[in-house]
Motif scaffolding. Structure first.
Motif, PDB file in Angstrom:
ATOM      1  N   GLU A  43       0.823  -1.215   0.000  1.00 57.18           N
ATOM      2  CA  GLU A  43       0.000   0.000   0.000  1.00 57.18           C
ATOM      3  C   GLU A  43       0.857   1.265   0.000  1.00 57.18           C
ATOM      4  OE1 GLU A  43      -2.319  -3.335   1.937  1.00 57.18           O
ATOM      5  OE2 GLU A  43      -0.284  -2.520   2.089  1.00 57.18           O
ATOM      6  N   ILE A  44       1.926   1.265   0.787  1.00 54.13           N
ATOM      7  CA  ILE A  44       2.771   2.458   0.888  1.00 54.13           C
ATOM      8  C   ILE A  44       3.492   2.747  -0.424  1.00 54.13           C
ATOM      9  CG2 ILE A  44       4.848   3.395   1.996  1.00 54.13           C
ATOM     10  CD1 ILE A  44       3.901   2.107   4.602  1.00 54.13           C
ATOM     11  N   THR A  99       7.371   8.186  -3.852  1.00 58.21           N
ATOM     12  CA  THR A  99       8.069   8.307  -5.132  1.00 58.21           C
ATOM     13  C   THR A  99       9.389   7.538  -5.169  1.00 58.21           C
ATOM     14  OG1 THR A  99       8.977  10.429  -4.376  1.00 58.21           O
ATOM     15  CG2 THR A  99       6.998  10.501  -5.745  1.00 58.21           C
ATOM     16  N   GLN A 102       2.467   2.577  -3.314  1.00 59.01           N
ATOM     17  CA  GLN A 102       1.590   3.306  -4.232  1.00 59.01           C
ATOM     18  C   GLN A 102       1.528   4.800  -3.917  1.00 59.01           C
ATOM     19  OE1 GLN A 102       0.424   1.581  -6.826  1.00 59.01           O
ATOM     20  NE2 GLN A 102       1.416  -0.210  -5.901  1.00 59.01           N
ATOM     21  N   LEU A 103       2.022   5.206  -2.750  1.00 52.22           N
ATOM     22  CA  LEU A 103       1.869   6.590  -2.297  1.00 52.22           C
ATOM     23  C   LEU A 103       3.164   7.389  -2.307  1.00 52.22           C
ATOM     24  CD1 LEU A 103      -0.454   5.880   0.771  1.00 52.22           C
ATOM     25  CD2 LEU A 103      -1.153   6.707  -1.486  1.00 52.22           C
ATOM     26  N   GLN A 136       0.084  17.844  -1.820  1.00 54.55           N
ATOM     27  CA  GLN A 136      -0.566  18.180  -3.081  1.00 54.55           C
ATOM     28  C   GLN A 136      -1.507  19.374  -2.922  1.00 54.55           C
ATOM     29  OE1 GLN A 136      -2.202  14.288  -4.012  1.00 54.55           O
ATOM     30  NE2 GLN A 136      -0.478  13.790  -5.349  1.00 54.55           N
ATOM     31  N   LEU A 178       0.961   3.947   7.166  1.00 60.28           N
ATOM     32  CA  LEU A 178       0.076   4.086   6.010  1.00 60.28           C
ATOM     33  C   LEU A 178      -0.778   5.340   6.121  1.00 60.28           C
ATOM     34  CD1 LEU A 178      -0.909   2.986   3.362  1.00 60.28           C
ATOM     35  CD2 LEU A 178      -2.511   1.502   4.600  1.00 60.28           C
ATOM     36  N   VAL A 210       1.520   8.466   5.575  1.00 59.45           N
ATOM     37  CA  VAL A 210       1.915   8.705   4.188  1.00 59.45           C
ATOM     38  C   VAL A 210       0.728   9.190   3.361  1.00 59.45           C
ATOM     39  CG1 VAL A 210       2.794   7.641   2.079  1.00 59.45           C
ATOM     40  CG2 VAL A 210       3.822   7.060   4.268  1.00 59.45           C
ATOM     41  N   ALA A 211      -0.434   8.580   3.549  1.00 58.55           N
ATOM     42  CA  ALA A 211      -1.616   8.982   2.789  1.00 58.55           C
ATOM     43  C   ALA A 211      -1.986  10.432   3.088  1.00 58.55           C
ATOM     44  CB  ALA A 211      -2.785   8.053   3.112  1.00 58.55           C
ATOM     45  N   ASN A 212      -1.991  10.796   4.358  1.00 61.37           N
ATOM     46  CA  ASN A 212      -2.337  12.163   4.740  1.00 61.37           C
ATOM     47  C   ASN A 212      -1.273  13.155   4.286  1.00 61.37           C
ATOM     48  OD1 ASN A 212      -4.048  14.076   6.425  1.00 61.37           O
ATOM     49  ND2 ASN A 212      -2.068  14.336   7.436  1.00 61.37           N
ATOM     50  N   ARG A 237       0.811  12.864   1.708  1.00 66.88           N
ATOM     51  CA  ARG A 237       0.722  13.020   0.254  1.00 66.88           C
ATOM     52  C   ARG A 237      -0.394  14.006  -0.110  1.00 66.88           C
ATOM     53  NH1 ARG A 237       2.136   9.839  -4.315  1.00 66.88           N
ATOM     54  NH2 ARG A 237       0.770  10.239  -6.091  1.00 66.88           N
ATOM     55  N   GLU A 238      -1.553  13.827   0.494  1.00 67.58           N
ATOM     56  CA  GLU A 238      -2.687  14.704   0.219  1.00 67.58           C
ATOM     57  C   GLU A 238      -2.380  16.142   0.636  1.00 67.58           C
ATOM     58  OE1 GLU A 238      -7.456  15.155   1.338  1.00 67.58           O
ATOM     59  OE2 GLU A 238      -6.319  13.397   1.991  1.00 67.58           O
TER      60      GLU A 238
END
Length: 249
Positions: free
Chosen positions: A24-25, A30, A27-28, A240, A229, A232-234, A236-237
């Protein structure tokens, strides 16, 4: 537009023991730093993690550490420069062999080796010499403002200055030791605010409230953080939303 690399330490499972949410990580982020068997991982985990990273199209880095499986590479060891060069060469070469192109994106030392080198110029030179002997074009990821950055310049290899989203800082620019209660940040919102400060201001607020200048080329979030997880998701958002583009170094 500001651009930043987002990396994570992955491939740290071993045999029947699973650590982190690598699939999962990947995918988030680079770029990824994959354990090479000394502090964590095994050949099967290395092969699987490289395959996942190649499928996702992220930068693949070797994450060599001290030969310390039981201590997860986080215990200091005193080795001669030649020994350090050889353990880097061994681990980087092993991971490189698993890639389809037989090329890596970068090398990032792990744990105690990383933190000791950040303060030890001679140790950093040994690491950098090993990397240059493998591939002169292979960059090293190093703690921003550290002795490793200086050594990379001396040896003549590229250096990516790294900051840590889920770690607190000392006034001298080093990380708060994991032995201290406030070393690791686990709240996703706090991590995001921490990173925005470093990226926007090129500085970080240390635990004593002082401001420490730094250069942020890449942000690391540890894959073994219990909230990795979500962090990283938060993150990334948040990046952006703040018009910061995520891109491998």
């Amino acid at each position: 537009m500001t651009k930043i690399d987002l990396n994570s330490d992955l491939g740290e499972s071993f045999g029947r023991y699973n650590l982190g949410k690598d699939k999962e990580i990947i995918q988030l982020v680079t770029s990824v730093n994959i354990a090479c068997g000394f502090h964590a991982s095994d050949p099967d985990v290395m092969a699987k993690t490289v395959a996942l990273a190649e499928e996702a199209g992220v930068g693949i880095g070797a994450h060599p550490g001290y030969p310390d499986l039981q201590g997860f590479g986080r215990r200091n060891m005193l080795l001669q420069p030649a020994e350090v060069e050889h353990l880097i060469t061994y681990q980087v070469g092993a991971l490189q062999a698993f890639t389809s192109s037989k090329k890596l994106h970068h090398v990032k030392p792990h744990g105690a080796l990383y933190n000791m080198a950040a303060k030890d110029y001679e140790l950093s030179l040994a690491i950098c010499h090993a990397i240059k002997s493998i591939d002169p074009d292979l960059p090293i990821y190093a703690l921003a403002g550290s002795k490793t950055v200086q050594a990379a310049e001396t040896v003549g290899i590229r250096c990516v200055q790294e900051v840590f989203g889920d770690r607190n800082y000392l006034p001298d620019g080093n990380l708060v030791p994991r032995s201290e209660a406030n070393a690791v940040i686990t709240d996703p919102a706090e991590v995001a605010a921490h990173v925005l400060e470093m990226v926007k201001n090129q500085a970080v607020t240390a635990i004593d409230g002082s401001t420490v200048p730094l250069q942020a080329d890449s942000i690391c979030v540890h894959g073994d953080n219990a909230a990795a997880l979500a962090i990283v998701a938060n993150l990334r958002e948040t990046l952006q939303q703040n018009k910061i583009k995520l891109q491998a170094f």
